[in-house]
Motif scaffolding. Structure first.
Motif, mmCIF file in Angstrom:
data_model
loop_
_atom_site.group_PDB
_atom_site.id
_atom_site.type_symbol
_atom_site.label_atom_id
_atom_site.label_comp_id
_atom_site.label_asym_id
_atom_site.label_seq_id
_atom_site.Cartn_x
_atom_site.Cartn_y
_atom_site.Cartn_z
ATOM 1 N N SER A 1 1.339 13.774 -8.172
ATOM 2 C CA SER A 1 1.862 12.487 -8.636
ATOM 3 C C SER A 1 1.121 11.328 -7.988
ATOM 4 C CB SER A 1 3.363 12.384 -8.332
ATOM 5 O OG SER A 1 4.080 13.378 -9.002
ATOM 6 N N LYS A 2 0.852 11.464 -6.675
ATOM 7 C CA LYS A 2 0.135 10.385 -5.993
ATOM 8 C C LYS A 2 -1.258 10.211 -6.578
ATOM 9 C CE LYS A 2 -1.232 8.501 -1.531
ATOM 10 N NZ LYS A 2 -1.217 8.625 -0.071
ATOM 11 N N SER A 3 -1.918 11.332 -6.881
ATOM 12 C CA SER A 3 -3.273 11.248 -7.431
ATOM 13 C C SER A 3 -3.273 10.550 -8.791
ATOM 14 C CB SER A 3 -3.889 12.640 -7.577
ATOM 15 O OG SER A 3 -3.272 13.354 -8.630
ATOM 16 N N LEU A 4 -2.167 10.693 -9.520
ATOM 17 C CA LEU A 4 -2.073 10.053 -10.838
ATOM 18 C C LEU A 4 -1.925 8.541 -10.743
ATOM 19 C CD1 LEU A 4 0.262 12.621 -12.639
ATOM 20 C CD2 LEU A 4 -2.179 12.302 -13.019
ATOM 21 N N THR A 5 -1.532 8.045 -9.572
ATOM 22 C CA THR A 5 -1.357 6.596 -9.400
ATOM 23 C C THR A 5 -2.638 5.912 -8.932
ATOM 24 O OG1 THR A 5 -0.723 6.661 -7.059
ATOM 25 C CG2 THR A 5 1.036 7.040 -8.677
ATOM 26 N N GLU A 6 -3.612 6.726 -8.524
ATOM 27 C CA GLU A 6 -4.796 6.153 -7.898
ATOM 28 C C GLU A 6 -5.906 5.904 -8.912
ATOM 29 O OE1 GLU A 6 -5.508 9.185 -5.044
ATOM 30 O OE2 GLU A 6 -4.156 8.329 -3.554
ATOM 31 N N LEU A 7 -6.618 4.803 -8.739
ATOM 32 C CA LEU A 7 -7.756 4.489 -9.594
ATOM 33 C C LEU A 7 -8.893 5.451 -9.296
ATOM 34 C CD1 LEU A 7 -7.842 0.592 -9.351
ATOM 35 C CD2 LEU A 7 -7.141 1.938 -11.336
ATOM 36 N N LYS A 8 -9.573 5.893 -10.349
ATOM 37 C CA LYS A 8 -10.709 6.784 -10.172
ATOM 38 C C LYS A 8 -11.983 5.951 -10.079
ATOM 39 C CE LYS A 8 -12.862 10.912 -12.137
ATOM 40 N NZ LYS A 8 -12.842 11.866 -13.244
ATOM 41 N N ILE A 9 -12.718 6.111 -8.998
ATOM 42 C CA ILE A 9 -13.951 5.352 -8.791
ATOM 43 C C ILE A 9 -15.114 6.115 -9.422
ATOM 44 C CG2 ILE A 9 -15.483 4.306 -7.090
ATOM 45 C CD1 ILE A 9 -12.615 3.155 -7.164
ATOM 46 N N ILE A 10 -15.837 5.462 -10.320
ATOM 47 C CA ILE A 10 -17.017 6.072 -10.935
ATOM 48 C C ILE A 10 -18.247 5.624 -10.150
ATOM 49 C CG2 ILE A 10 -18.382 6.298 -13.034
ATOM 50 C CD1 ILE A 10 -15.848 5.540 -14.604
ATOM 51 N N GLU A 11 -18.853 6.594 -9.477
ATOM 52 C CA GLU A 11 -20.012 6.268 -8.650
ATOM 53 C C GLU A 11 -21.302 6.328 -9.469
ATOM 54 O OE1 GLU A 11 -19.706 9.153 -5.629
ATOM 55 O OE2 GLU A 11 -17.993 8.211 -4.640
ATOM 56 N N ASN A 12 -22.280 5.537 -9.062
ATOM 57 C CA ASN A 12 -23.605 5.527 -9.693
ATOM 58 C C ASN A 12 -23.536 5.294 -11.197
ATOM 59 O OD1 ASN A 12 -24.760 6.186 -7.156
ATOM 60 N ND2 ASN A 12 -24.235 8.336 -7.516
ATOM 61 N N LEU A 13 -22.720 4.324 -11.605
ATOM 62 C CA LEU A 13 -22.577 4.011 -13.027
ATOM 63 C C LEU A 13 -23.878 3.420 -13.562
ATOM 64 C CD1 LEU A 13 -20.568 3.898 -15.402
ATOM 65 C CD2 LEU A 13 -20.039 1.557 -14.724
ATOM 66 N N ASN B 1 0.814 -1.216 0.000
ATOM 67 C CA ASN B 1 0.000 0.000 0.000
ATOM 68 C C ASN B 1 0.849 1.268 0.000
ATOM 69 O OD1 ASN B 1 1.016 -0.081 2.555
ATOM 70 N ND2 ASN B 1 -0.967 -0.239 3.601
ATOM 71 N N GLN B 2 2.184 1.096 0.041
ATOM 72 C CA GLN B 2 3.079 2.256 -0.019
ATOM 73 C C GLN B 2 3.481 2.610 -1.455
ATOM 74 O OE1 GLN B 2 6.222 0.947 2.727
ATOM 75 N NE2 GLN B 2 5.681 2.669 4.041
ATOM 76 N N ILE B 3 3.091 1.805 -2.426
ATOM 77 C CA ILE B 3 3.518 2.040 -3.811
ATOM 78 C C ILE B 3 3.094 3.430 -4.312
ATOM 79 C CG2 ILE B 3 3.144 1.324 -6.215
ATOM 80 C CD1 ILE B 3 3.308 -1.585 -5.215
ATOM 81 N N PRO B 4 1.818 3.866 -4.114
ATOM 82 C CA PRO B 4 1.452 5.217 -4.557
ATOM 83 C C PRO B 4 2.320 6.306 -3.918
ATOM 84 C CG PRO B 4 -0.514 3.941 -4.066
ATOM 85 C CD PRO B 4 0.646 3.134 -3.573
ATOM 86 N N ASP B 5 2.661 6.121 -2.629
ATOM 87 C CA ASP B 5 3.506 7.106 -1.943
ATOM 88 C C ASP B 5 4.923 7.078 -2.506
ATOM 89 O OD1 ASP B 5 1.721 7.933 0.570
ATOM 90 O OD2 ASP B 5 1.488 5.788 0.226
ATOM 91 N N PHE B 6 5.417 5.882 -2.799
ATOM 92 C CA PHE B 6 6.756 5.726 -3.375
ATOM 93 C C PHE B 6 6.824 6.420 -4.741
ATOM 94 C CE2 PHE B 6 9.753 3.288 -6.031
ATOM 95 C CZ PHE B 6 10.920 3.440 -5.293
ATOM 96 N N LEU B 7 5.817 6.176 -5.585
ATOM 97 C CA LEU B 7 5.804 6.787 -6.923
ATOM 98 C C LEU B 7 5.583 8.297 -6.842
ATOM 99 C CD1 LEU B 7 3.737 4.111 -8.882
ATOM 100 C CD2 LEU B 7 6.179 4.567 -9.088
ATOM 101 N N ALA B 8 4.864 8.742 -5.815
ATOM 102 C CA ALA B 8 4.671 10.178 -5.618
ATOM 103 C C ALA B 8 5.997 10.878 -5.403
ATOM 104 C CB ALA B 8 3.742 10.424 -4.428
#
Length: 632
Positions: free
Chosen positions: A67-79, A2-9
């Motif tokens: 940078s961290k935000s770019l590593t995170e999946l975007k959740i689409i709500e109410n699809l 779970n540290q990968i996004p922080d590492f890439l940031a």
């Protein structure tokens, strides 16, 4: 982990265009995460980190979280599932724009890359200009054409280039290139990708045309298309065909003079450094500055120690005894840029038949509505300094004619006054005050305008224009070299002086959040897609776009209206005159000397009445035989 996004940031990832923090490598990132566990914990404990690592983290904080935000999946709500034909076509359009061929094929059992035009049910004729050819699509049949009855057609793709070939005006038509951009300007509209199959692109044009026209009407953009954008298409085509004359011999002579200046500078720099290096090599320059001279590096990049303009200017602050050396290096770079980008390159664009340079104006090149220019970019001709003036002087008018420039004065600040209805800002313009000096007087608590120093005015000017771009205290502090706390205080004083500007900014951000878009005075839209993002940095960036779009977009609308009205005025009076260039808030017109005085007066009046604002539009004009002689 779970540290990968922080590492890439921290480290970034070039393959995914994740920037990371400059100067933080894998080893340092691992060490930081072992000690502090997460990016949030690192910044919560920033005072425990010492030396250059702390400095890099502070400078790169905004980039780290982006940078961290770019590593995170975007959740689409109410699809929601696709239920209607219209929604299916909308999804097709989105997948085509994103070039998601495999997904398109899986969902619709059609091959996006090789779809045949013959499969389409086409009840109307479309004329498409693409890859320097004109295709006529009629009753599902595609022909490459050299001549056809242009007046009988109503649906086009890239009418500007079709007009340039046939020189025939169609009164009422739809241009998909412009319409698709108007509907969603951040995408730059429907364009053929570099390796896209022609059949596939033509199929796409035919399929989305009715959807885009429907979209244009739904979004209330039909009026701006018919009253502004469609009229500008032909004007730009004429400007491109006309071109601007350039003195080849003079340009070559300027190149030789600049080359001599460059060589003198190079000799002086190398004599001081006492070594023979390539000054255009960042690696070699970095080595001599930081290793041989022992200057402490200000900033690291992934390829080594930085020699960027900002880094070199920091050296001047920390090592004032090297000021003359760094000034010479910066001047050398500027002169080298003038040579490679302008004097030597401009010659290659001269048309042998006309002796003129014919730039291409891109109507759909920006999200704000402003025009852009390329091949070559004549909106970016150097403005300041003697060398810049000499380059501009190589652009010459035809014999018996002069250039006349018409430049809107502080148009974006005037639009801000109109939109915000702030009494102090409106009154300042109505009374003809110097807006930057007035702002300086107020934020520095001075008793009289005469006490405003040039430096105070410079700071006030940065704030005045910065507000239009949603300037933050951090941004202002970097721009004018003060602390963030001082910058925050200056911005607070600005909003005390102009309280309704603050109210307007808050209102426009809330409207963008509510509607998903902003509008100009003339109802041009820009969609602000991240205005409700959970990520603070992304949301703040979207808010800055929301603040700026109505102002810069309205300025773009006004200058386009000015072009339309000026063109109509010239034709009505049968003047020997023609529009040559549009450089953001400025128009350059070539006018016969026998009508230059009356034409200048008439065009200036037309431009100043192009829009009815709370404050008057003011146009400064200048006349000269070359661009360098124009004084605006």
């Amino acid at each position: 982990s779970n540290q990968i996004p922080d590492f890439l940031a921290l480290t970034g990832d070039a393959s995914d265009n994740i920037p990371g923090v400059k100067g933080i490598g894998n080893v340092t990132a691992k060490k930081l995460l072992r000690e502090f566990n997460s990016l949030d914990d690192i910044y919560a404990n920033i005072d425990k980190i010492k030396g250059s690592v702390k400095e890099k983290l502070l400078v790169g904080k905004e980039i780290a979280y982006l940078s961290k935000s770019l590593t995170e999946l975007k959740i689409i709500e109410n699809l929601k599932l696709i239920e209607t034909k219209e929604q299916r076509e909308e999804l097709k359009k989105e997948l085509e724009a994103l070039e998601l061929h495999t997904l398109y094929n899986r969902l619709f059992k059609e091959d996006l890359g090789n779809m045949s035009v013959e499969k389409l049910e086409n009840a109307y004729t479309v004329v498409i200009y693409v890859d320097n050819k004109i295709y006529k699509v009629e009753k599902s049949k595609v022909d490459i054409v050299n001549s056809f009855n242009i007046e009988a057609c109503k649906y086009f793709y890239d009418f500007k280039n079709i007009y340039k070939k046939y020189r025939k005006i169609v009164d009422d038509y739809y241009d998909l290139a412009v319409i698709s951009w108007l509907n969603d300007p951040d995408t730059k509209g429907l364009v053929k990708s570099k390796d896209e199959n022609i059949d596939s692109f033509i199929s796409k044009v035919i399929r989305v045309f009715p959807l885009e026209i429907e979209d244009l009407k739904k979004k209330n953009l039909l009026e701006i298309y018919t009253t502004i954008e469609r009229k500008v298409i032909v004007i730009l085509a004429e400007m491109e065909l006309t071109g601007i004359k350039i003195d080849r011999e003079k340009l070559n002579g300027i190149s030789l003079e600049i080359e001599k200046t460059k060589n003198k500078l190079e000799k002086r720099i190398l004599e001081y450094l006492d070594c023979d290096i390539n000054l255009n090599s960042p690696k070699q320059l970095s080595d001599v500055l930081y290793n041989r001279l022992g200057i402490k590096p200000v900033q690291k990049t992934k390829t080594g120690l930085s020699t960027s303009e900002d880094s070199l200017k920091e050296i001047i602050i920390k090592y004032p005894n090297y000021k003359h050396l760094i000034d010479d290096i910066l001047q050398y770079r500027e002169i080298n840029k003038l040579l490679t980008t302008y004097t030597k390159k401009l010659v290659t664009y001269i048309d042998e038949k006309t002796g003129r340079i014919h730039t291409e104006f891109r109507q759909t090149g920006t999200a704000t509505g402003r025009l852009s220019s390329n091949n070559p970019n004549l909106q970016n001709i150097p403005q300041r300094g003697e060398l810049a003036k000499s380059i501009r002087s190589a652009f010459i008018s035809e014999e018996g004619c002069s250039f006349v420039s018409f430049d809107y004065s502080q148009i974006e600040l005037r639009i801000l006054a109109h939109l915000s209805k702030d009494e102090n800002l409106v009154t300042a313009f109505q009374k003809g005050y110097d807006i930057h000096s007035l702002t300086a007087k107020m934020i520095f608590n001075l008793g009289d305008l005469s006490l405003v120093s040039p430096d105070m005015r410079r700071i006030a000017k940065a704030i005045n224009f910065g507000i239009i771009y949603g300037l933050s205290p951090y941004g202002l502090s970097k721009e004018i070299g003060i602390s963030q706390s001082e910058a925050k205080e200056f911005i607070n004083r600005y909003f005390t002086l102009y309280p309704k500007v603050k109210t307007y900014i808050n209102r426009i951000v809330e409207l963008a959040r509510k509607n998903g878009y902003t509008e100009t005075i003339f109802k041009r839209r820009r969609y602000i897609k991240d205005i409700s993002s959970r990520n603070n940095l992304i949301r703040k960036k979207a808010e800055r776009v929301a603040i700026n779009a109505p102002i810069q977009g309205s300025a773009a609308d006004i200058i386009k209206l000015a072009m339309i009205k000026t063109s109509e005025f010239i034709k009505e009076r049968s003047y020997d005159a023609r529009l040559l260039l549009q450089i953001h808030d400025e128009l350059i017109v070539e006018v016969s000397d026998d009508v230059v005085e009356i034409a200048t007066k008439g065009i200036k009046a037309i431009m100043e009445s192009a829009a009815n604002l709370e404050v008057a539009l003011v146009v400064n004009s200048g006349v000269g035989k070359n661009l360098g002689a124009l004084k605006v």
